[in-house]
Design a protein around this motif. Structure first.
Motif, PDB file in Angstrom:
ATOM      1  N   ASN A  85      -5.118 -15.756  12.572  1.00  0.00           N
ATOM      2  CA  ASN A  85      -3.508 -15.358  12.719  1.00  0.00           C
ATOM      3  C   ASN A  85      -2.704 -16.405  11.706  1.00  0.00           C
ATOM      4  O   ASN A  85      -1.704 -15.809  11.182  1.00  0.00           O
ATOM      5  CB  ASN A  85      -3.239 -15.757  14.254  1.00  0.00           C
ATOM      6  N   ILE A  86      -3.285 -17.592  11.554  1.00  0.00           N
ATOM      7  CA  ILE A  86      -2.183 -18.402  10.653  1.00  0.00           C
ATOM      8  C   ILE A  86      -2.392 -17.702   9.257  1.00  0.00           C
ATOM      9  O   ILE A  86      -1.361 -17.627   8.655  1.00  0.00           O
ATOM     10  CB  ILE A  86      -3.229 -19.815  10.524  1.00  0.00           C
ATOM     11  N   LEU A  87      -3.648 -17.149   8.833  1.00  0.00           N
ATOM     12  CA  LEU A  87      -3.591 -16.641   7.316  1.00  0.00           C
ATOM     13  C   LEU A  87      -2.861 -15.338   7.378  1.00  0.00           C
ATOM     14  O   LEU A  87      -2.076 -15.099   6.197  1.00  0.00           O
ATOM     15  CB  LEU A  87      -5.005 -16.551   7.077  1.00  0.00           C
ATOM     16  N   ASP A  88      -2.916 -14.585   8.176  1.00  0.00           N
ATOM     17  CA  ASP A  88      -2.127 -13.376   8.314  1.00  0.00           C
ATOM     18  C   ASP A  88      -0.502 -13.571   8.219  1.00  0.00           C
ATOM     19  O   ASP A  88       0.170 -12.805   7.460  1.00  0.00           O
ATOM     20  CB  ASP A  88      -2.531 -12.421   9.556  1.00  0.00           C
ATOM     21  N   HIS A  89      -0.095 -14.493   9.031  1.00  0.00           N
ATOM     22  CA  HIS A  89       1.302 -14.769   8.887  1.00  0.00           C
ATOM     23  C   HIS A  89       1.729 -15.408   7.747  1.00  0.00           C
ATOM     24  O   HIS A  89       2.659 -15.136   7.211  1.00  0.00           O
ATOM     25  CB  HIS A  89       1.794 -15.621  10.091  1.00  0.00           C
ATOM     26  N   TYR A  90       0.776 -16.342   7.146  1.00  0.00           N
ATOM     27  CA  TYR A  90       1.172 -17.120   5.882  1.00  0.00           C
ATOM     28  C   TYR A  90       1.259 -16.197   4.646  1.00  0.00           C
ATOM     29  O   TYR A  90       2.254 -16.324   3.924  1.00  0.00           O
ATOM     30  CB  TYR A  90      -0.060 -18.100   5.698  1.00  0.00           C
ATOM     31  N   TYR A  91       0.494 -15.422   4.548  1.00  0.00           N
ATOM     32  CA  TYR A  91       0.448 -14.377   3.530  1.00  0.00           C
ATOM     33  C   TYR A  91       1.466 -13.095   3.656  1.00  0.00           C
ATOM     34  O   TYR A  91       2.173 -12.915   2.735  1.00  0.00           O
ATOM     35  CB  TYR A  91      -0.851 -13.575   3.419  1.00  0.00           C
ATOM     36  N   ARG A  92       1.808 -12.996   4.836  1.00  0.00           N
ATOM     37  CA  ARG A  92       2.753 -11.847   4.898  1.00  0.00           C
ATOM     38  C   ARG A  92       4.081 -12.328   4.833  1.00  0.00           C
ATOM     39  O   ARG A  92       4.842 -11.636   4.167  1.00  0.00           O
ATOM     40  CB  ARG A  92       2.634 -11.347   6.421  1.00  0.00           C
ATOM     41  N   LEU A  93       4.283 -13.609   5.296  1.00  0.00           N
ATOM     42  CA  LEU A  93       5.759 -14.259   4.983  1.00  0.00           C
ATOM     43  C   LEU A  93       5.817 -14.364   3.485  1.00  0.00           C
ATOM     44  O   LEU A  93       7.077 -14.155   2.968  1.00  0.00           O
ATOM     45  CB  LEU A  93       5.708 -15.569   5.845  1.00  0.00           C
ATOM     46  N   ALA A  94       4.787 -14.836   2.881  1.00  0.00           N
ATOM     47  CA  ALA A  94       5.080 -15.049   1.121  1.00  0.00           C
ATOM     48  C   ALA A  94       5.109 -13.479   0.508  1.00  0.00           C
ATOM     49  O   ALA A  94       5.575 -13.469  -0.461  1.00  0.00           O
ATOM     50  CB  ALA A  94       3.794 -15.756   0.937  1.00  0.00           C
ATOM     51  N   TRP A 116       2.382  -5.926   7.403  1.00  0.00           N
ATOM     52  CA  TRP A 116       0.937  -6.068   7.320  1.00  0.00           C
ATOM     53  C   TRP A 116       0.088  -5.290   7.579  1.00  0.00           C
ATOM     54  O   TRP A 116      -0.941  -5.151   8.016  1.00  0.00           O
ATOM     55  CB  TRP A 116       0.670  -7.426   8.012  1.00  0.00           C
ATOM     56  N   LYS A 117       0.558  -3.852   7.492  1.00  0.00           N
ATOM     57  CA  LYS A 117      -0.273  -2.466   7.745  1.00  0.00           C
ATOM     58  C   LYS A 117       0.530  -1.327   7.033  1.00  0.00           C
ATOM     59  O   LYS A 117       1.662  -1.448   7.014  1.00  0.00           O
ATOM     60  CB  LYS A 117      -0.513  -2.239   9.267  1.00  0.00           C
ATOM     61  N   ALA A 118      -0.277  -0.995   6.071  1.00  0.00           N
ATOM     62  CA  ALA A 118       0.505  -0.093   5.149  1.00  0.00           C
ATOM     63  C   ALA A 118      -0.402   1.138   4.774  1.00  0.00           C
ATOM     64  O   ALA A 118      -1.616   1.447   5.064  1.00  0.00           O
ATOM     65  CB  ALA A 118       0.929  -0.636   3.735  1.00  0.00           C
ATOM     66  N   LEU A 119       0.205   2.361   4.485  1.00  0.00           N
ATOM     67  CA  LEU A 119      -0.437   3.551   4.387  1.00  0.00           C
ATOM     68  C   LEU A 119      -0.730   3.921   2.862  1.00  0.00           C
ATOM     69  O   LEU A 119       0.115   3.898   1.932  1.00  0.00           O
ATOM     70  CB  LEU A 119       0.446   4.861   4.943  1.00  0.00           C
ATOM     71  N   GLN A 120      -1.975   4.049   2.660  1.00  0.00           N
ATOM     72  CA  GLN A 120      -2.408   4.364   1.256  1.00  0.00           C
ATOM     73  C   GLN A 120      -2.824   5.609   1.296  1.00  0.00           C
ATOM     74  O   GLN A 120      -3.500   6.399   2.070  1.00  0.00           O
ATOM     75  CB  GLN A 120      -3.678   3.639   0.759  1.00  0.00           C
ATOM     76  N   MET A 121      -2.136   6.377   0.236  1.00  0.00           N
ATOM     77  CA  MET A 121      -2.000   7.743  -0.114  1.00  0.00           C
ATOM     78  C   MET A 121      -3.259   8.240  -1.030  1.00  0.00           C
ATOM     79  O   MET A 121      -2.922   8.455  -2.081  1.00  0.00           O
ATOM     80  CB  MET A 121      -0.649   8.422  -0.190  1.00  0.00           C
ATOM     81  N   GLY A 122      -4.446   8.145  -0.624  1.00  0.00           N
ATOM     82  CA  GLY A 122      -5.369   8.747  -1.512  1.00  0.00           C
ATOM     83  C   GLY A 122      -5.923   7.589  -2.346  1.00  0.00           C
ATOM     84  O   GLY A 122      -5.281   6.485  -2.401  1.00  0.00           O
ATOM     85  N   GLN A 123      -7.101   7.484  -3.048  1.00  0.00           N
ATOM     86  CA  GLN A 123      -7.613   6.424  -4.058  1.00  0.00           C
ATOM     87  C   GLN A 123      -7.010   6.560  -5.436  1.00  0.00           C
ATOM     88  O   GLN A 123      -6.856   8.071  -5.746  1.00  0.00           O
ATOM     89  CB  GLN A 123      -9.237   6.580  -3.888  1.00  0.00           C
ATOM     90  N   PRO A 124      -6.691   5.490  -5.989  1.00  0.00           N
ATOM     91  CA  PRO A 124      -5.974   5.574  -7.222  1.00  0.00           C
ATOM     92  C   PRO A 124      -6.666   6.275  -8.156  1.00  0.00           C
ATOM     93  O   PRO A 124      -5.821   6.957  -9.028  1.00  0.00           O
ATOM     94  CB  PRO A 124      -5.726   4.243  -7.758  1.00  0.00           C
ATOM     95  N   LEU A 125      -7.901   6.434  -8.297  1.00  0.00           N
ATOM     96  CA  LEU A 125      -8.627   7.195  -9.445  1.00  0.00           C
ATOM     97  C   LEU A 125      -9.084   8.575  -9.384  1.00  0.00           C
ATOM     98  O   LEU A 125      -9.619   9.297  -9.870  1.00  0.00           O
ATOM     99  CB  LEU A 125      -9.638   6.364 -10.036  1.00  0.00           C
ATOM    100  N   ASP A 126      -8.841   9.134  -8.027  1.00  0.00           N
ATOM    101  CA  ASP A 126      -9.185  10.342  -7.498  1.00  0.00           C
ATOM    102  C   ASP A 126      -8.122  11.257  -7.744  1.00  0.00           C
ATOM    103  O   ASP A 126      -7.569  11.827  -6.975  1.00  0.00           O
ATOM    104  CB  ASP A 126      -9.450  10.318  -6.229  1.00  0.00           C
ATOM    105  N   PHE A 127      -8.019  11.742  -9.329  1.00  0.00           N
ATOM    106  CA  PHE A 127      -6.700  12.354  -9.430  1.00  0.00           C
ATOM    107  C   PHE A 127      -6.902  13.711  -9.016  1.00  0.00           C
ATOM    108  O   PHE A 127      -5.588  14.443  -9.120  1.00  0.00           O
ATOM    109  CB  PHE A 127      -6.954  12.475 -11.206  1.00  0.00           C
ATOM    110  N   GLU A 128      -8.073  14.147  -8.559  1.00  0.00           N
ATOM    111  CA  GLU A 128      -7.860  15.674  -7.912  1.00  0.00           C
ATOM    112  C   GLU A 128      -7.431  15.552  -6.377  1.00  0.00           C
ATOM    113  O   GLU A 128      -7.275  16.570  -5.906  1.00  0.00           O
ATOM    114  CB  GLU A 128      -9.414  16.330  -8.126  1.00  0.00           C
ATOM    115  N   THR A 129      -7.191  14.429  -5.989  1.00  0.00           N
ATOM    116  CA  THR A 129      -6.846  14.073  -4.422  1.00  0.00           C
ATOM    117  C   THR A 129      -5.363  14.885  -4.452  1.00  0.00           C
ATOM    118  O   THR A 129      -4.605  14.677  -5.045  1.00  0.00           O
ATOM    119  CB  THR A 129      -6.845  12.822  -3.871  1.00  0.00           C
ATOM    120  N   GLY A 130      -5.239  15.914  -3.415  1.00  0.00           N
ATOM    121  CA  GLY A 130      -3.971  16.244  -2.711  1.00  0.00           C
ATOM    122  C   GLY A 130      -3.687  15.997  -1.392  1.00  0.00           C
ATOM    123  O   GLY A 130      -4.632  15.455  -0.664  1.00  0.00           O
ATOM    124  N   GLY A 131      -2.831  16.492  -0.833  1.00  0.00           N
ATOM    125  CA  GLY A 131      -2.780  16.575   0.832  1.00  0.00           C
ATOM    126  C   GLY A 131      -1.339  16.079   1.137  1.00  0.00           C
ATOM    127  O   GLY A 131      -0.589  15.297   0.478  1.00  0.00           O
TER     128      GLY A 131
END
Length: 794
Positions: A481-490, A676-691
């Protein structure tokens, strides 16, 4: 039946006795045919056993009667022949009265020894962060283990000591090496031990002009070699030569550092350095830049610079071959396309195929480039130069470490997936107070496969619990909990950036401003309360651990937590004073300044002043203002109001990304983003990915007569993974034609500066609604995979 039972018990006791070795009674034996590191590390193991037990075992080269710990490399023993020719592996076998530690090479042997040291209770930070030795007498009196390690994930792993002017240098000069008055062999002895205990193998020494050049103190190289640590250098130190030090390069004596006009003098300096150091294993930086961190002198045309650098490569490789007596392709060499050098590389620079390309981040944790398909075929492979600490544009980040673990992992994974497994160098500033993040980086470099998207954000809390937790106490969720808030605030704003100035900029941008947090909406108060809460939680832990553990806990975590809180109090209460004119808020800001001074005093006086001057002041860099006293007023004023181009659009209706259920190629990342929770849209190097992914809009956010909706989408400000890629994704509402959002920026430009200081880029779009539908949706579509959505408001 009773006789059989007694016999069984006796046999079990015998087996136990045979297969458990009392380390305090064992002789530590090393093979004199092995490299000198083997003998040195045998003595270190004896020291560690004494630290735990109070008894120092004998060390020798002959096996004794009774119990032994036998150290050898695979080529000098008949054991574990499968380790021969491998890189830095080890095996531990317990057989009879003996423990055998076998290394594929000398460093592999050392890692095996330190594996035992950690098992019996000696933490790698026992000296450099004062982690108390755990008296694990059970392990010492009865050690029994059989284990074979893997080779490290990354071949060359280490740290760069940088911007040492206000920490490591002042500590060495005034406290640890007062007789020398500099960072010298005594300091490097401790640092090299730490690196080896963290399973690293290289060091880039401190190189600012305030510090004597590494080779100006010849014993420094000797102690590095004693610990088996290779010397590497930064992007601006060709062939181990530090041109930032006057002792190495003096313009009055040596002329301009310009290869086009002064190549003879430059090459003579490089020739001398390799001749002096040829007996040691080193990693060589190839090419050249200007003095210290300046751009290359001479022509400003990248194509002309490329041709010059190709000549430099050729001359440098000839020097290496002359003194190292082997083909240059067999020697570890790196080229770092850092800052303007990347432009030269893109202009057609021909880097010899066996030289490792070391891709840098942008100094703030975002990788600027990774190897493309063609570059991945190079025999020299690639690596990473990553920053926890930085002095430069748009603002210094030198004081405390606030790089989110998930960001570090996601960006390093990107590089590693593109083949960056040869060389990882971490800019760690003064080492302290960045112990936690440095350890995590070194663990990743040693065994990257042990980290995943699912566990990386939990690693630090688990590591701290392993050090400070006691049986029956569950500190891990509290640390988490301490680390999550520390890094998120920063993440929203680093403590060093709370003055909102931009260094090395025009007067209108390089002055102090009030923040973008609001007392009117409550975001300022919320920020202060969240900081206060985690400081309270930390204080409870500090009050519950053994007194001998408190210095380590404060050095690793407490100083940074409380300092971040007080820096925020200083600026936010100053802002309240500006907005209201009330002197009460000025008092609160002054109280925060007083508390910052108290924290500094505590740090520098702990343990009878062992770390005095390690944090000599709140690190000012060369032009920063955040550390200065603020200006107070007696009447409300808008003089300090942040300009509109630095204020962020955000609407009150927030889409709850944490409630999303996603399937590949989409992924929810814990430990990154404003919420502190985010949506990643595919893997960066998977250039064939769509959706695409459709997100429901809550009905209460849309008026009954509305025919459009205005959306603010905040993304993590990533760099494109290659020069021919971009940062694009599509957005639509109710199935309409998608609008393409593209984050285009120029390094050093205003847009990039604002993004990197805020960890975000916002897109504001007004999109039509389909009035025939009762329920509305936002759809996000992948164009360039890997984009990370951190907040959506309407």
């Amino acid at each position: 039946m009773q006789k059989k039972l007694i016999l069984s018990v006796i046999l079990t006791m015998c087996v136990t006795a045979v297969h458990a070795v009392d380390l305090t009674r064992a002789t530590i034996v090393y093979n004199p045919k092995d490299p000198a590191l083997a003998g040195h590390i045998a003595g270190v193991l004896a020291d560690d056993i004494e630290r735990v037990s109070g008894v120092r075992p004998e060390v020798g080269t002959r096996k004794a009667k009774g119990q032994n710990v036998i150290l050898a490399t695979a080529k000098n023993t008949g054991r574990h022949k499968e380790l021969r020719g491998k890189w830095e592996q080890y095996a531990i076998d317990t057989e009879g009265d003996n423990i055998y530690i076998t290394g594929s090479d000398a460093r592999g042997l050392a890692y095996g020894v330190f594996h035992i040291s950690e098992q019996i209770g000696v933490n790698p930070w026992y000296w450099f962060a004062d982690v108390p030795v755990k008296k694990n007498t059970g392990k010492v009196k009865g050690f029994n283990e059989n284990y074979v390690s893997k080779s490290p994930t990354i071949k060359y792993r280490g740290v760069f000591l940088n911007d040492e002017d206000w920490g490591l240098k002042t500590w060495a000069e005034h406290t640890y090496e007062k007789e020398l008055g500099d960072i010298g062999p005594k300091t490097y002895d401790r640092i090299c031990e730490l690196i080896l205990r963290l399973k690293g193998n290289m060091l880039a020494p401190a190189m600012h002009s305030c510090t004597g050049a590494f080779y100006s103190h010849p014993e420094s190289q000797v102690v590095a070699d004693k610990w088996g640590i290779m010397i590497t250098t930064s992007h601006c130190e060709p062939l181990l030569f530090n041109n930032a030090a006057l002792s190495e390069w003096d313009k009055e004596r040596d002329g301009e550092w310009n290869y086009e006009t002064n190549s003879e003098t430059i090459l003579k300096k490089l020739d001398d350095r390799i001749r002096e150091t040829a007996q040691y294993d080193n990693i060589y930086t190839m090419g050249m830049r200007g003095l210290h961190d300046e751009a290359m002198h001479g022509s400003s045309d990248p194509k002309n610079r490329a041709r010059t650098l190709e000549k430099v490569f050729s001359e440098q490789r000839s020097i290496l071959e002359k003194y190292k007596k082997k083909p240059s392709r067999q020697l570890p060499q790196i080229f770092v396309p850092y800052k303007e050098t990347l432009d030269i590389y893109d202009a057609g620079l021909r880097v010899p195929d066996d030289i490792t390309l070391v891709w840098p981040d942008d100094n703030y944790g975002y990788m600027k480039r990774v190897s493309n398909a063609q570059e991945q075929k190079r025999s020299g492979g690639s690596g990473v130069y990553y920053h926890l600490s930085y002095c430069g544009v748009p603002h210094d980040n030198l004081w405390i470490s606030t790089t989110a673990p998930m960001l570090m992992y996601e960006e390093l994974l990107k590089a590693y997936s593109a083949g960056a497994d040869r060389y990882w160098l971490l800019n760690v500033g003064d080492i302290k107070p960045m112990e936690i993040e440095m350890t995590m980086f070194m663990e990743m470099a040693y065994d990257f496969d042990a980290f995943t998207y699912d566990n990386v954000n939990k690693w630090q809390a688990r590591w701290l619990t392993g050090i400070f937790g006691v049986k029956g106490d569950d500190l891990e969720p509290v640390f988490q909990n301490i680390l999550d808030h520390y890094y998120r605030l920063a993440w929203d704003r680093k403590p060093e950036f709370m003055g909102y100035e931009m260094e090395w900029d025009s007067p209108n941008y390089s002055r102090l401003y009030d923040t973008d947090f609001s007392f009117e909406t409550g975001s300022a108060q919320k920020r202060l309360v969240e900081y206060q809460d985690i400081c309270f939680d930390y204080d409870v832990i500090e009050g519950s651990v053994d007194p001998e553990q408190v210095p380590a806990l404060f050095q690793m975590l407490g100083y940074s937590l409380h300092s971040a809180y007080q820096m925020n109090r200083k600026f936010l209460y100053t802002q309240a004073n500006h907005e209201t004119g009330r002197v009460l808020y000025a008092y609160q800001a002054n109280h925060a300044i007083h508390e910052l001074d108290n924290l500094l005093e505590r740090y520098n006086t702990q343990l009878d002043g062992k770390w005095n001057q390690m944090i000599s002041e709140i690190t000012p860099g060369y032009t920063a203002l955040y550390q200065n006293l603020p200006e107070y007023v007696e009447e409300p004023t808008t003089r300090f109001r942040l300009p509109d181009d630095q204020r962020h659009p955000e609407f009150s209706n927030r889409i709850d990304l944490t409630a999303l259920t996603v399937t590949p190629p989409f992924r929810m990342l814990d430990g990154i983003g404003t919420d502190w929770k985010a949506l990643q849209m595919g893997q960066p190097l998977d250039f064939e990915t769509g959706g695409s992914i459709s997100i429901p809009i809550p009905a209460e956010y849309i008026g009954s007569k509305a025919d459009s909706v205005t959306v603010c989408i905040s993304v993590v400000p990533l760099w494109p993974v290659a020069y021919d890629r971009s940062n694009r994704f599509g957005v639509s509402v109710d199935g309409c034609t998608p609008v393409v959002c593209e984050n285009k920026f120029q390094e050093w430009g205003r847009e990039w500066k604002i993004q990197v200081l805020e960890n975000r880029k916002e897109f504001v779009l007004t999109l039509p609604l389909d009035r025939k539908l009762k329920h509305h949706t936002i759809t996000l579509s992948i164009i360039d995979p890997g984009q990370i959505i951190q907040k959506i408001t309407l």
